[in-house]
Each structure stands twice: as structure tokens, then as C-alpha cells.
Write a protein that holds these residues in place. Structure first.
Motif, PDB file in Angstrom:
ATOM      1  N   ILE A   1       0.731  -1.257  -0.180  1.00 53.05           N
ATOM      2  CA  ILE A   1      -0.523  -0.342   0.010  1.00 53.05           C
ATOM      3  C   ILE A   1       0.756   1.117  -0.670  1.00 53.05           C
ATOM      4  CG2 ILE A   1       0.020   0.177   2.732  1.00 53.05           C
ATOM      5  CD1 ILE A   1      -3.522   0.785   1.681  1.00 53.05           C
ATOM      6  N   GLU A   2       0.595   2.268  -0.625  1.00 55.92           N
ATOM      7  CA  GLU A   2       1.647   3.123  -0.493  1.00 55.92           C
ATOM      8  C   GLU A   2       0.118   4.539  -1.235  1.00 55.92           C
ATOM      9  OE1 GLU A   2       4.414   3.291  -4.231  1.00 55.92           O
ATOM     10  OE2 GLU A   2       5.912   4.859  -2.881  1.00 55.92           O
ATOM     11  N   SER A   3       1.150   5.699  -0.750  1.00 58.13           N
ATOM     12  CA  SER A   3       0.808   6.884  -0.663  1.00 58.13           C
ATOM     13  C   SER A   3       1.088   7.807  -0.365  1.00 58.13           C
ATOM     14  CB  SER A   3      -1.480   7.562  -0.085  1.00 58.13           C
ATOM     15  OG  SER A   3      -1.198   8.141   0.077  1.00 58.13           O
TER      16      SER A   3
ATOM     17  N   THR B   1       6.036   8.749   2.405  1.00 53.15           N
ATOM     18  CA  THR B   1       6.675   8.389   2.926  1.00 53.15           C
ATOM     19  C   THR B   1       7.856   7.960   3.493  1.00 53.15           C
ATOM     20  OG1 THR B   1       7.437   6.486   1.172  1.00 53.15           O
ATOM     21  CG2 THR B   1       4.815   6.438   2.187  1.00 53.15           C
TER      22      THR B   1
ATOM     23  N   ILE C   1       1.100   6.479   3.411  1.00 55.86           N
ATOM     24  CA  ILE C   1       1.252   5.473   4.238  1.00 55.86           C
ATOM     25  C   ILE C   1       1.788   4.842   3.308  1.00 55.86           C
ATOM     26  CG2 ILE C   1      -0.740   4.922   3.088  1.00 55.86           C
ATOM     27  CD1 ILE C   1      -2.042   3.280   5.356  1.00 55.86           C
ATOM     28  N   GLU C   2       2.278   3.337   4.468  1.00 54.75           N
ATOM     29  CA  GLU C   2       3.633   2.844   2.783  1.00 54.75           C
ATOM     30  C   GLU C   2       3.504   1.811   4.366  1.00 54.75           C
ATOM     31  OE1 GLU C   2       7.262   3.094   2.573  1.00 54.75           O
ATOM     32  OE2 GLU C   2       7.850   3.143   1.263  1.00 54.75           O
ATOM     33  N   SER C   3       3.205   0.463   3.259  1.00 51.33           N
ATOM     34  CA  SER C   3       3.599  -1.153   3.926  1.00 51.33           C
ATOM     35  C   SER C   3       3.907  -1.962   2.250  1.00 51.33           C
ATOM     36  CB  SER C   3       2.637  -1.885   4.137  1.00 51.33           C
ATOM     37  OG  SER C   3       2.675  -3.367   4.818  1.00 51.33           O
TER      38      SER C   3
ATOM     39  N   LYS D   1       3.307   1.596   8.082  1.00 56.11           N
ATOM     40  CA  LYS D   1       3.388   2.941   8.812  1.00 56.11           C
ATOM     41  C   LYS D   1       2.997   4.093   8.251  1.00 56.11           C
ATOM     42  CE  LYS D   1       7.841   4.843   7.719  1.00 56.11           C
ATOM     43  NZ  LYS D   1       8.688   5.038   7.893  1.00 56.11           N
TER      44      LYS D   1
END
Lengths: 471, 471
Positions: free
Chosen positions: A310-312, A315, B310-312, B328
Motif C-alpha cells: 500500500i502506498e500514498s 513515506t 502510508i507505506e507497506s 506505517k
């Protein structure tokens, strides 16, 4: 039960195995990374040569797009049973070797240490291909000729989801037609038992994108501008609850009820929660423990919906105050028999619409159906029985693996029993750095395949000895 | 109302403004990026020199850690009122210039084009500092001497959240003590009206981390291994609903009710939904529109909780099937008067515990309280009134900005009225590429500050003309 003596097969295998390992090392030196379109033509050429050197006929099919699909054929000898054919499914492509700094040897320079051969692709699945070719040579030498027809399919896009394979199976159905199929992989567990599977899970791999604006904004506008990341979080939260139940309407529809024999077999699969927890360094209990269900049943019979990424927005380190323009998530759904990746994709789209997330876009990146062979087919029992004799230990069979492959197209179009077994071990680390097989497992794998082939035809005719079969 | 003629101030400003712009350009060439600890000592030296050249006394305070805080002092002349002191708050640090490829000129090589001066930091806040020093020179020349005491605080960590400022204000309270304060910034809106604020929002910037394992795993284990990214998503979904209401218990506690005069002032703030939507390329309606509330009220009076990032797991192209070890998120909460960043941080921790997310770690990266000055203080009305005369247009005053700064410590420890005004324009692009001010706004800003100072002392004594004040 066999026409040839196991002892003789073992002895001759020992004689030739060193040369086979040298051949395998040459094969492993080719960095056949399908995801990066690397070394495809030279690998296809080598696969064809290896088949021909073993006395077979080879053909690289490439008229339907994608990387060539190699067809190999070894006819039964004059005293053999030319009415029976075994098909080996293999792939010549490998996973990218990254992260490179975690390798203790060069990924494409095969290295032997303490009887273990390290290289990218050695367990998945180049080692098995060479072991199977070696088994054919051994059997021919010991028995004088082949007792049945043997075919190969060696494809080159397994590691990217076999996106072009189905049309080849469809068009070349007659070419690949067989009575049974040995799938690509298999590993020994911690108790040194060969673990086989008679099926695989399917997959629907999706990407969900939430776009809020053309540019990232100063986060102070969060008082009135909607946030693409919050929106994606809210949408995801409607799709799975805290107890890991998938809430997408229709997701569980059509799932086939496992057979009694499959449930029973699953109850005998090895699973060591403590070892799993230690292996990954888990910080929380298994979700199956929380729900009071058997992790082995979840592994085999239950579909999943996993956030792979997931990414937005920002970071990096520290505080950067932006309101991101967009957010993206990658979702991997592992499917079980009865589920259709296209229907799952549609169900997710409908779910988002129904919950007011019409602005979130969904793309299906990869779709494959699950497949389970008939667990009690004489062929599968034959493979288990011969394994027991060769390994001098009972083999373990699961109705399906937790992983995925293009098995559905085989089972569905060619209508044959399929079982997967191979030369891996518990620390093979497929897809990860320091991938390996043990040389002794390779040698035993050669013997098993030769021995299994020696009585394959009789087994299919129902002449299997019925005693002591462990499923 | 003034001892000096506005006409004379305008005339003399026009004479000296070109030299001031040259000084400003020299100041802008220093790449004073606090986030990267760049060019701090040389900038501090230049700030002190500039104050001294304007006839003031300068001191760089550095005994309490962090980048030095510059104190500047210009005493009232012999006929002036030495009982009254105005404090200017400025900062000498600037934001990083990235993304560099979006700049049309070099960020640290000031460039004038069509009357617009482009450079990083020119609007935030180096331009204002030079304009204010120039105003002092102009006033001294035109009036013969200064009519009141003038102090400066020029700090060097505003762009990283002023983490070390409070102790300096506390220890050097007597040094910085004043009767009123002009804050760092101000911009003209689309209708060319100067927009001022009498306060700022606070901030609680947090990072939430969910750790599931030591390593990324193959996503097939999703059947029994818990997923750190799903867990973070589930936790976040309990913190804010789809309608953007913050659900953290206690989050809204203690918020001060805005005064009637503040509400009334907000109703007169400019806000063009269509222009905002076009500026950012918004894909969805404003959240305030969906909730039927006024975006200006949300901007000034309502706290926010924004996902900044947001990152994963895997976030590259295509499908990679992993179950990520951790996830995170960065959360920026903009606070209003009555909220305490430390209490917000505790409320989030308690909320996670209460909802069963005891494994999710929270860190407070940046905490600042909101602040609002007394809207009707004679000083603030004086700044508005003189602006109206100088700009020949009514100024617009908001109770507080939607942004954040270290104003609370000033208001609370020094107990003085604060208003922010400056030389920016609607396209100043603070924090973004191609930051700019217009030369005519700089010139007008100099005149406004000189004119405001000329009658500052009388205004505080209540001698403000009461007519035509626009709040």
C-alpha cells in the motif's frame, strides 16, 4: 510392482548423477528472468538441446505470443506400452534474484557447499527438469527402453503468472494430451518426508487506486479537501473485518466443499506453529489460532485476501505535511476450487460501488483458477507408493498447495490427474536469496521418477498394490 | 492619525526599494535549509549584519541548542515613546527546494521576471524580514527617528516545527518582551486584498507503526499469518469515519467555542470553491460540501486528521506476492485553541488500546498548540486601519490561519496581541517550486510597516480612529 529393480536404478543413478549436476549447473548459469525478459532465446535453445540429447524430440511453440512453450516427446520402446503417456510440467524461467546483497554466492554462478547446490532457480524449477531428464536416461539404460510415452511441457512465464499459456494448451491439446501429469515442484519437510500436492490455489491479484487530485497539497487543506489515502483505508476496511473475515459480497460463493478424504489428509499434514512463528519472527498469534481453526485447513481450503503493498504520499523520514493526491493498494486473493478470479474481480467492483466508493478504480493484474485432482486416482496413489519405496519413508500429500500455478488449465483442458513432487527441501528458499537443493535429494528424485515411470502403465491399469499407501 | 505623512513614506520608499531588493537577493542566495542543516552559520551572520546596518543591535542566542535565535533591538528616538515596543517575528530558514525539475529558475539564484521575484524563501519568509528592516530605515529617514522601540526575533527552525524555540522564549522573556507582535507572513488574495491572520492552528504529527514479523513473507501464508498492513488499515478505520468525523475519544474535548466576532469575520473571508477545485484538480466535492458546512469555518475552526503518507510492502509495478512485515502511516492533526498535542497523542494511544490495537506503536513527531489573539485588540485594529490607508483597499482578517507556527509560545509567554501580515501574493507558492513575491507588494509592504510603526504607540494608547475598520 515394477519391471525393473529399484536397486539397479539406484546404482546407475549414482554413476551418472555427477554429470547431471554439471548439466544442471550449465542450465542454472542462464539468468532466465521472465519478469525482466532476460536470456529467453538461449534458454529455449538449451531446453530443446537437453531434450534431444536425452533421446527425445523437441519443439519450441511460439505462434501464440509470450515466451516460447517447449514441447518434448519420448516414445515408448517397442516392448513398452505406447497407449500410456506421462506429462511432466516444468518451467524454464526463474524469479529475479533481488535482494542481491543477501546472497552468499552469485545467484547465477551455481555453488556447491556441504552437499547443497545454491543458485537462483535451482529448486524452482530447473533442478526438477534436469532430474526428470536424468530419470529418463537412467530408466532407458537400466530397462533397455522406455515403458511408456513421456511428454514435457516446459514453459517460460510461470514466474509472471503464465499469462499466455492457456491458448497454447487449448490449441496444442492433442500434442500435450496424456494420461497423467507430474507437476513442477515438491519439497521435503523438517521430518525428511517428501511433501506432494494434488492441486493448487488460484489467484485474483488486484490493484485498487484512489485518486483525489492532480497534485499533492499542503495538509492544512485537509479541513475541506477529501483525502485519497483515508478514502482507500475506509474502502479497504469495508472489505475485511478485524477477524480477517472477507466481507465482499459473493466472495465465498461457489466454493466447493472439500471431500472427507481431503479433510482427513489435511489433518495429517505437518504444521509446527512454533517453528513457523520463529521462522518469520511473528509478533502476533496466527489468525487461525485467534479464530480457533486449524491453520492447515486454512492453508488448503480457505481463500485469502492479502495486502501485498500500500502506498500514498510522503513515506520518508520525519514529518512532511502534505495531503496526497492519490493512494494505491495491491491485493492478492488466493482462491480455492469453485472460485473464479473474474467473478472475484467483479464482486470487488460491485462491493466498492455498493459502499459508495465508485471513484476507486480496480484492475485485475493476474487471474488464475484453483485446481484439485482426484485425490484417490490410481496414478496419485502410484506416485505416493513408489515414493515410499524410494525414500523409505511415507510421503505426505495435500489436496492442494497454498501457492498458485497454471494447473487449472491442465486439469480442465487435458482432463488428467496431476500431482506435484520434486527435489526441494525445507530450506530451498524458492523466490528468496540463497535458493538451494541438496544433491542427495536430487539423486533420490531421479530414482523416484525412474522407478515411478517403470510401472506407470500398470499402475494406471489398476495394478497398483493397495497396501500401505499414505495419503 | 500619524505623525508622518503617508505620501512622504511612499516617496522615500520608492527611492530606496531597489537597493533593498539587491540586499534581499543576497539574502536569498544563502540556501538556508534547516531540514538539511545547510548554510546556518553564514545566514545567522548575515541576519545580524543586516540588523546592525539598519542601526540596530543584534545578538545570536545559541545557548539552548538548535539553530541560533537572533535577537534584534532598535530603541525609540529621544522624542519617541520608549515605553512601547513592537516585536517582529521572522525566520531565516527555508523549505527544501525539491522537486528541482519543476523550478523555472534556480531556487537559490533570485530571478526577476515581469516584476516578480522568484527564489526559495522569498515569500516564506526572507522577503518580509528585509521589508521590515527597510521600513525601519525609511521611517527613521522620514520621521528623523524611531517613534517606539522595535525588536526582532529571527529564528532558524520554523520550517522544521520550531522544536527548540520555547525554551529560548522562556529564558529570554525579558529580552523579547513587547506590547504587540507582527507575525511572519501575509498574502494578497485574488481580489488584491491583504489577508491577515490573528492566530494559527496547532499540530500533532504522529507516526503509527504496525509490525507483524521480522521479514516479508510469501503471500500464500496469508491464510494463517496476520497482515501488518490490514491491521493498520483496520486501526485507522476506527479513527475516522467515511464522513471525515474523527472518532478518537477525547479528540474534540476542550475545543474553545469561537467568539461571535470571529464567526462573523470568517463569513467574510474569501473562498472560491471552483477556483480551489481547479487549482488542485480535485476529483471529488469538498468534504465540507458533502457535510453541508462552510469550508471557511472548517478551515479556521475545525481540527483535522490527515494521512500525509502510508507505506507497506511492495509498491512497484505489477504483481509481487508478498505478505509485508510492517506498515506505517503518518498522521497530521491540525489543532484549534483548547486542544493540546500531548493530550491528542495520548487520546490516540488510548483509542488504539481500547480497540484492541495494542501492538500498533505511536510516535509524536511534532506537537504545537493553536493560538488566537484577541480579535478586537486596538493593535490589531491599528494594523488593519493602516493597511486600508496604504493599500487603499480593505484588508481581510481571519481569526487564525489553517497552517501552523510557534505562535502559542509567544502569545502565552509574552502575553501580547499578534497579527500576521506580509508581502506575499496569491501565487506566492510557499513550500512549492517557483516561490515568488511581486516587487510592488514588497514596496507596499515596506510602506505599510513604516506607516503602522509611525503611530503604533498612539494606537496602543487607544487613540485609533474608530471609523471604517474592516475585520
Amino acid at each position: 510392482m515394477s519391471n525393473v529393480q529399484l536397486k539397479e536404478l539406484r546404482a546407475y543413478t549414482k554413476e551418472v548423477v555427477d554429470r547431471s549436476i554439471e548439466t544442471l549447473k550449465d542450465y542454472l548459469r542462464l539468468p532466465t528472468i521472465s519478469a525482466q525478459n532476460k536470456a529467453i532465446p538461449e534458454t529455449v535453445e538449451m531446453v530443446c538441446q537437453l531434450i534431444e540429447e536425452a533421446g527425445g524430440e523437441a519443439k519450441a511453440l511460439d505462434d501464440l505470443g509470450g515466451n516460447p512453450v517447449v514441447y518434448g516427446f519420448f516414445p515408448a520402446g517397442s516392448n513398452g506400452d505406447s497407449s500410456k503417456t506421462l506429462l511432466f510440467y516444468n518451467h524454464y524461467d526463474v524469479q529475479p534474484p533481488e535482494p542481491l546483497n543477501e546472497w552468499e554466492s552469485e545467484p547465477f554462478e551455481p555453488t556447491i557447499k556441504d552437499g547443497i547446490l545454491f543458485a537462483r532457480g535451482v529448486s524452482d524449477n530447473k533442478g526438477d527438469f534436469i532430474a526428470r531428464l536424468t530419470a529418463i536416461k537412467v530408466l532407458k539404460e537400466v530397462a533397455g527402453e522406455l515403458p511408456c510415452n513421456i511428454k514435457f511441457m516446459v514453459e517460460g512465464e510461470e514466474e509472471i503468472g503464465s499469462p499466455n499459456l492457456a491458448p497454447y494448451i487449448s490449441k496444442y491439446k492433442d500434442l500435450f494430451q496424456a494420461d497423467a501429469c507430474i507437476w513442477e515442484f515438491g519439497t521435503k519437510d523438517e521430518q525428511e518426508r517428501v511433501n506432494m500436492v494434488a492441486g493448487i490455489k488460484g489467484m485474483a491479484y488486484m490493484e485498487l487506486t484512489s485518486i483525489g487530485a492532480d497534485i499533492d497539497m499542503h495538509s492544512s487543506v485537509g479541513a475541506y479537501v477529501d483525502n485519497a489515502a483515508w478514502r482507500l483505508v475506509q474502502a479497504l476496511a469495508t472489505m475485511k473485518d478485524k477477524q480477517n473475515n472477507i466481507l465482499v459480497e459473493g466472495f465465498y460463493d461457489g466454493i466447493e466443499k472439500p471431500k472427507e478424504s481431503e479433510i482427513e489428509a489435511v489433518s495429517r499434514l505437518p504444521f509446527n506453529e512454533e517453528a513457523v512463528s520463529k521462522l518469520y519472527g511473528l509478533k502476533r498469534p496466527l489468525i487461525t489460532t485467534e479464530k480457533g481453526i486449524d491453520p492447515r485447513e486454512a492453508m488448503v481450503f480457505q481463500p485469502t485476501m492479502t495486502i501485498c503493498g500500500i502506498e500514498s504520499g510522503y513515506t520518508g523520514e520525519g514529518a512532511k505535511t502534505i495531503l496526497p493526491k492519490s493512494a494505491k493498494v495491491k491485493l492478492d486473493c488466493r482462491l480455492v476450487p469453485g472460485q473464479d478470479p473474474n467473478l472475484i474481480f467483479e464482486a470487488v467492483q460491485k462491493h466498492l460501488l455498493k459502499h459508495g466508493f465508485e471513484d476507486i478504480q480496480v484492475t485485475l493484474l493476474n487471474g488464475q483458477k484453483a485446481y484439485r485432482s482426484d485425490f484417490n486416482h490410481p496414478f496419485i496413489r502410484h506416485v505416493l507408493q513408489t515414493a515410499k519405496e524410494v525414500y523409505e519413508k511415507e510421503a505426505v500429500l495435500a489436496p492442494n498447495s497454498a501457492g498458485t500455478g497454471p494447473m487449472y488449465e491442465f486439469g480442465n483442458q487435458l482432463n488428467l490427474p496431476i500431482v506435484s513432487t520434486g527435489v526441494g527441501w525445507v530450506k530451498s528458499k524458492a523466490h528468496a536469496p540463497n535458493e538451494s537443493i541438496r544433491l542427495k535429494d536430487f539423486e533420490e528424485g531421479v530414482v523416484h521418477m525412474a522407478y515411478m515411470l517403470s510401472s506407470f502403465s500398470q499402475a494406471l491399469k489398476g495394478k497398483v498394490e493397495e497396501d500401505n499407501i499414505t495419503t
